[in-house]
Design a protein around this motif. Structure first.
Motif, mmCIF file in Angstrom:
data_model
loop_
_atom_site.group_PDB
_atom_site.id
_atom_site.type_symbol
_atom_site.label_atom_id
_atom_site.label_comp_id
_atom_site.label_asym_id
_atom_site.label_seq_id
_atom_site.Cartn_x
_atom_site.Cartn_y
_atom_site.Cartn_z
ATOM 1 N N ILE A 649 0.818 -1.208 0.000
ATOM 2 C CA ILE A 649 0.000 0.000 0.000
ATOM 3 C C ILE A 649 0.855 1.262 0.000
ATOM 4 N N ILE A 650 1.917 1.268 0.791
ATOM 5 C CA ILE A 650 2.630 2.509 1.103
ATOM 6 C C ILE A 650 3.798 2.777 0.160
ATOM 7 N N LEU A 651 4.542 1.758 -0.209
ATOM 8 C CA LEU A 651 5.741 1.998 -1.015
ATOM 9 C C LEU A 651 5.463 2.665 -2.361
ATOM 10 N N PRO A 652 4.312 2.395 -3.019
ATOM 11 C CA PRO A 652 4.067 3.109 -4.285
ATOM 12 C C PRO A 652 3.862 4.613 -4.126
ATOM 13 N N LEU A 653 3.574 5.105 -2.918
ATOM 14 C CA LEU A 653 3.360 6.540 -2.725
ATOM 15 C C LEU A 653 4.661 7.298 -2.969
ATOM 16 N N THR A 654 4.557 8.494 -3.489
ATOM 17 C CA THR A 654 5.746 9.188 -3.995
ATOM 18 C C THR A 654 6.495 9.982 -2.935
ATOM 19 N N THR A 655 5.802 10.578 -1.971
ATOM 20 C CA THR A 655 6.480 11.435 -0.999
ATOM 21 C C THR A 655 6.498 10.780 0.381
ATOM 22 N N THR A 656 7.484 11.179 1.174
ATOM 23 C CA THR A 656 7.597 10.644 2.534
ATOM 24 C C THR A 656 6.393 11.032 3.377
ATOM 25 N N LYS A 657 5.895 12.221 3.178
ATOM 26 C CA LYS A 657 4.730 12.662 3.954
ATOM 27 C C LYS A 657 3.519 11.773 3.683
ATOM 28 N N VAL A 660 4.045 8.451 5.429
ATOM 29 C CA VAL A 660 3.858 8.535 6.878
ATOM 30 C C VAL A 660 2.372 8.572 7.223
ATOM 31 N N VAL A 661 1.621 9.390 6.496
ATOM 32 C CA VAL A 661 0.178 9.495 6.751
ATOM 33 C C VAL A 661 -0.515 8.163 6.481
ATOM 34 N N ALA A 662 -0.144 7.519 5.366
ATOM 35 C CA ALA A 662 -0.761 6.232 5.026
ATOM 36 C C ALA A 662 -0.440 5.169 6.075
ATOM 37 N N LEU A 663 0.803 5.154 6.562
ATOM 38 C CA LEU A 663 1.174 4.174 7.587
ATOM 39 C C LEU A 663 0.437 4.448 8.895
ATOM 40 N N ALA A 664 0.263 5.723 9.230
ATOM 41 C CA ALA A 664 -0.476 6.065 10.452
ATOM 42 C C ALA A 664 -1.923 5.563 10.371
ATOM 43 N N LEU A 665 -2.560 5.759 9.233
ATOM 44 C CA LEU A 665 -3.927 5.267 9.048
ATOM 45 C C LEU A 665 -3.972 3.749 9.114
ATOM 46 N N PHE A 666 -2.961 3.100 8.525
ATOM 47 C CA PHE A 666 -2.898 1.634 8.545
ATOM 48 C C PHE A 666 -2.767 1.113 9.972
ATOM 49 N N VAL A 667 -1.854 1.703 10.752
ATOM 50 C CA VAL A 667 -1.624 1.260 12.139
ATOM 51 C C VAL A 667 -2.876 1.485 12.986
ATOM 52 N N VAL A 765 3.516 12.135 14.985
ATOM 53 C CA VAL A 765 2.459 11.469 14.230
ATOM 54 C C VAL A 765 1.315 11.094 15.172
ATOM 55 N N ASP A 766 0.136 11.557 14.855
ATOM 56 C CA ASP A 766 -1.056 11.209 15.642
ATOM 57 C C ASP A 766 -1.552 9.825 15.206
ATOM 58 N N LEU A 767 -1.569 8.891 16.127
ATOM 59 C CA LEU A 767 -2.058 7.542 15.857
ATOM 60 C C LEU A 767 -3.335 7.234 16.631
ATOM 61 N N MET A 768 -3.821 8.191 17.426
ATOM 62 C CA MET A 768 -4.945 7.926 18.323
ATOM 63 C C MET A 768 -6.194 8.710 17.948
ATOM 64 N N TYR A 769 -6.109 10.041 17.979
ATOM 65 C CA TYR A 769 -7.302 10.866 17.851
ATOM 66 C C TYR A 769 -7.657 11.146 16.388
ATOM 67 N N GLN A 770 -6.698 11.640 15.631
ATOM 68 C CA GLN A 770 -6.889 11.913 14.204
ATOM 69 C C GLN A 770 -5.752 11.236 13.446
ATOM 70 N N GLY A 772 -2.941 10.025 11.234
ATOM 71 C CA GLY A 772 -2.367 10.642 10.045
ATOM 72 C C GLY A 772 -2.102 12.117 10.186
ATOM 73 N N CYS A 773 -2.630 12.732 11.246
ATOM 74 C CA CYS A 773 -2.373 14.164 11.473
ATOM 75 C C CYS A 773 -0.933 14.343 11.940
ATOM 76 N N LEU A 774 -0.219 15.291 11.333
ATOM 77 C CA LEU A 774 1.176 15.560 11.685
ATOM 78 C C LEU A 774 1.247 16.856 12.480
ATOM 79 N N MET A 775 1.737 16.748 13.719
ATOM 80 C CA MET A 775 1.796 17.902 14.632
ATOM 81 C C MET A 775 3.245 18.348 14.785
ATOM 82 N N LYS A 776 3.487 19.609 14.528
ATOM 83 C CA LYS A 776 4.852 20.127 14.633
ATOM 84 C C LYS A 776 5.306 20.059 16.084
ATOM 85 N N GLN A 777 6.533 19.597 16.260
ATOM 86 C CA GLN A 777 7.075 19.434 17.610
ATOM 87 C C GLN A 777 7.092 20.784 18.349
ATOM 88 N N GLY A 778 6.620 20.784 19.588
ATOM 89 C CA GLY A 778 6.565 21.991 20.382
ATOM 90 C C GLY A 778 5.260 22.728 20.296
#
Length: 788
Positions: A649-657, A660-667, A765-770, A772-778
């Motif tokens: 599912i994930i490796l065909p995607l072109t960008t790292t972002k 990451v989002v696809a893996l978060a949804l998968f997990v 990486v948010d794996l619980m509430y939303q 795939g949501c990426l939250m900037k550190q801090g």
């Protein structure tokens, strides 16, 4: 009477061309007409090209016969080609696709209709689809699905999308450009061709997990269930295929159950006229049975008994095979195994072992392997199942051999009665014969069965001829085969007669070959089971020690070089043996020396013989204790499946972002889905973990078995899969059970500035509430995620 005056005919305007009728027999001429400014010319040119492109095919038009059996229609699922696509290739080479693309959005409805008809036909060709992707025609074709368009336009636009959705890139384009919603709407179209093309396109789209989630959100389940009532088998078949994919998600299965989808599936299974649909219907039922609630519901309504009877009584091999596969998938859950045992699933599977179809035999053997996790089922299979499995070891089909060997390995592990049943059914010779099988899995599991049998001394004495047959597996390039073969040698090597079976000059596996092997958990280790003449366990100790006669694993031996030397007979000891001094004599002399020093003048002859044995016993007991303390984690097959699925599912995607989002949804999907922040306290993951620990009788839980995971479970699974598929991330452990993953991503350049390379930013990486949501550190939301 007046004179008649002749009416003069007005001459045509000077700027109007006289009507010209053209009869063309060359495709190139008609392609040139696609650039005409006249709408009538364009419409007729498109119609001529449509007829030319469809000459080589039997096209199931809206007036075609749909009453064919699904098994025939399913072979085409669209257009049945009789010969090559020469006419389409000709049109492609003449440059017909580009002007047709412009005409798809023409303001004249007739031109628009004829142009989309050509697209629907030509999209079945691979080269044409490639050009359509380059031209990015998806958005224009999706626009033709609008409600105000003609029903013929709907038919061919949906057909074009169904052809294009075969490729992954087109799937993404259709999904991102909003094609799923109009396709779902067209499932309720009065035209059967439109329904068929729409559901076929949806079937291709839901191969991607994002589309599966969108299908749920767009409430497509009721419309798909209505298609199961269609009078056309091909529509029913495609709807079942779609359900077979989307029912892999637990949320979809819940919606399916709430909409009485199981009732419709069982009606299809109970109708003999729908026997071409039974295989696909069974696949959907198998997915639904993974949920314990559904399993209990079906058991209470009598559906489970009907299902097992249906599988047992059916004469169609594919139905028998898929029924056994459904049982295998269901049996992965411990509660489901209990329910299946209560319904006497063992009788059904043993019956399937006796069928004439190799696929059904292999599937039944796999189901037996899965049911072996239930001890009551394991005992039940031992009475009648083992003799039939032993017969399958002589099958000419390699898959059947392997499945039977795996089943026997599971049945005999930890079950002395089943190991004895294998010997009583004369299974030793067939097991020895398949040590030279083609498949590594067959060889490894046959060796495992022989090892399980050799744990019992009476059975070990009856096993002959293994030592010479095991030489080839020991030389295998597969580390698992070597490991299992080495364990067999060590288990049988306890017996002196077995050691004499090795022909002079035959080498099993030298220490030098062992030393150059890669250091892993499957590394083949052979311990030479030489008797200690003066030190031996009593018969009572042997019976109490489950590890008696077994070799330790590679991890227990990789302690130090000294421990290896103590476990394997060294060349020095062999030289001492040849000179007439045995290892036992050396140990006696050293013991006597120590005794004389500690005895302070006492004569050695006055000491009883038992004292010498007591001085050597602690060492043996210490080795036994170390062996008993040895524990190896169980193989996590579910985690392996996760890694394989995530890679696809994930490796065909072109960008790292995107990855990451696809893996978060998968997990998150595998760990219980998103959780509302205010209802986190209601997420009862602790009880789920306790149930797994109780099932395994161990507090070490394979992460693949966890279906309700909290912060640190999800973060750990994310990290494991990310490392395996090559996504860079870190695992951070917080306080009070919190854990999270951090990734470094490069933001896009500011608008108007090209070529500016920004430094990477750390995101949580948010794996619980939303998920795939990426939250900037801090940031405030990241701090809230990290802390209670």
């Amino acid at each position: 009477m007046g004179k008649k005056v002749k009416k003069e005919v007005e001459p045509p305007p000077k700027d109007v061309f006289d009507p010209l009728s053209i009869e063309s027999k060359k495709a190139a001429t008609v392609v040139l007409m696609l650039n005409s400014p006249e709408e009538e010319v364009l419409a007729k040119a498109c119609d001529a090209i449509y007829k030319f492109a469809s000459k080589e095919q039997y096209f199931h038009s809206r007036r075609s016969s749909w009453e064919q059996p699904a098994s025939i229609i399913a072979t085409c699922l669209g257009i049945k080609q009789v010969s090559s696509d020469e006419n389409k290739v000709t049109l492609l080479s003449l440059g017909a696709v580009e002007p047709l693309f412009k005409l798809v959005s023409h303001e004249d409805p007739l031109v628009r209709r004829n142009a989309i008809m050509v697209f629907g036909i030509m999209a079945s060709n691979n080269d044409v689809r490639k050009l359509l992707r380059e031209l990015d025609v998806t958005n224009s074709v999706i626009a033709r699905l609008a409600p105000e368009e003609d029903i013929v336009v709907h038919e061919f636009a949906s057909l074009c999308l169904a052809h294009m959705a075969v490729e992954y890139t087109s799937k993404v384009q259709i999904f991102e450009q909003g094609g799923l919603e109009p396709l779902i709407r067209l499932l309720s179209s009065p035209d059967p061709d439109v329904k068929k093309n729409s559901v076929e396109c949806i079937y291709h789209l839901v191969q991607d997990f994002q589309s599966r989630a969108a299908v749920r959100e767009l409430n497509a389940i009721p419309a798909l269930l209505e298609l199961l009532k269609s009078e056309y088998p091909v529509v029913q078949l495609l709807a079942l295929k779609t359900f077979g994919v989307i029912s892999n998600d637990r949320e979809t299965r819940i919606i399916l159950r709430e909409n009485q989808g199981l009732d419709q599936l069982f009606k299809i299974l109970e109708t003999k006229e729908f026997n071409d649909l039974h295989v696909e219907a069974l696949a959907v039922v198998a997915n639904c049975l993974e949920d314990v609630d559904t399993m209990q519901l079906i058991q209470q309504t009598g559906g489970l008994k009907k299902l097992l009877s249906f599988a047992e009584m059916s004469t169609i091999p594919d139905i028998q095979k898929n029924a056994a596969k459904a049982i295998t998938k269901t049996a992965y859950d411990p509660e489901n195994r209990k329910i299946l045992h209560e319904e006497e699933i063992e009788k059904c599977l043993i019956t399937l072992l006796g069928t004439d179809n190799d696929g059904a035999k292999a599937a039944a053997s796999q189901a037996i392997s899965a049911m072996c996790e239930n001890l009551a089922s394991k005992d039940a299979f031992g009475i009648q199942g083992i003799p039939q499995l032993i017969q399958l070891l002589s099958s000419e089909n390699e898959e059947v051999k392997e499945a039977a060997a795996i089943a026997l390995a599971n049945l005999t592990t930890g079950s002395p009665s089943n190991a004895s049943a294998v010997a009583e059914a004369e299974g030793i010779e067939p097991l020895i014969n398949i040590l030279s099988a083609k498949r590594d899995g067959t060889v490894a599991n046959a060796a495992a069965v022989l090892t399980n049998m050799a744990m019992q001394e009476p059975l070990r004495l009856s096993i002959h001829g293994v030592m010479n047959a095991i030489v080839e597996p020991l030389q295998s390039t597969n580390s698992l085969v070597q490991s299992k073969a080495a364990l067999t040698v060590a288990a049988l090597g306890c017996d002196a007669d077995a050691r004499t079976e090795v022909k002079p000059g035959v080498k099993l596996l030298s220490l030098e070959e062992l030393s150059i092997q890669e250091l892993n958990d499957h590394r083949a280790i052979i311990l030479v089971n030489a008797k200690l003449p003066e030190v031996s366990l009593s018969a009572e100790d042997k019976s109490q020690d489950p590890y008696y006669g077994r070799t330790t694993s590679s991890s227990s031996i990789r302690k130090s070089s000294k421990e290896r030397a103590s476990a394997v007979v060294s060349p020095v000891e062999e030289k001492q043996d040849s000179s007439g001094r045995s290892p036992s004599s050396l140990s006696k002399s050293s013991t006597r020396e120590k005794g004389s020093r500690k005895g302070k003048g006492k004569k050695e002859e006055d000491k009883p013989k038992e004292e010498e044995e007591l001085q050597t016993m602690p060492k043996v007991q210490q080795e036994v204790i170390l062996e008993k303390l040895l524990w190896l984690p169980p193989f996590d097959s579910i985690l392996l499946d996760y890694i394989i699925d995530a890679s696809k599912i994930i490796l065909p995607l072109t960008t790292t972002k995107e990855q990451v989002v696809a893996l978060a949804l998968f997990v998150a999907d595998k760990m219980g889905g998103p959780i509302e922040r205010d209802k986190l306290h209601e997420f009862s993951w602790e009880l789920h973990i306790s149930e797994i620990e109780f099932e395994l009788k161990c507090n070490v839980v394979p992460i693949g078995k966890i279906k309700k995971g909290t912060f640190y479970h999800r973060a750990l699974l994310f990290k494991v899969i990310a490392d395996r598929i090559g996504i860079g991330c870190s695992l951070v452990r917080g306080e009070y059970g919190r854990a999270w993953n951090e990734v470094k991503l490069v933001d896009d350049s500011p608008q108007g500035i090209t070529g500016l390379l920004l430094p990477p930013q750390v995101y949580i990486v948010d794996l619980m509430y939303q998920p795939g949501c990426l939250m900037k550190q801090g940031s405030a939301e990241a701090d809230h995620y990290q802390r209670i």
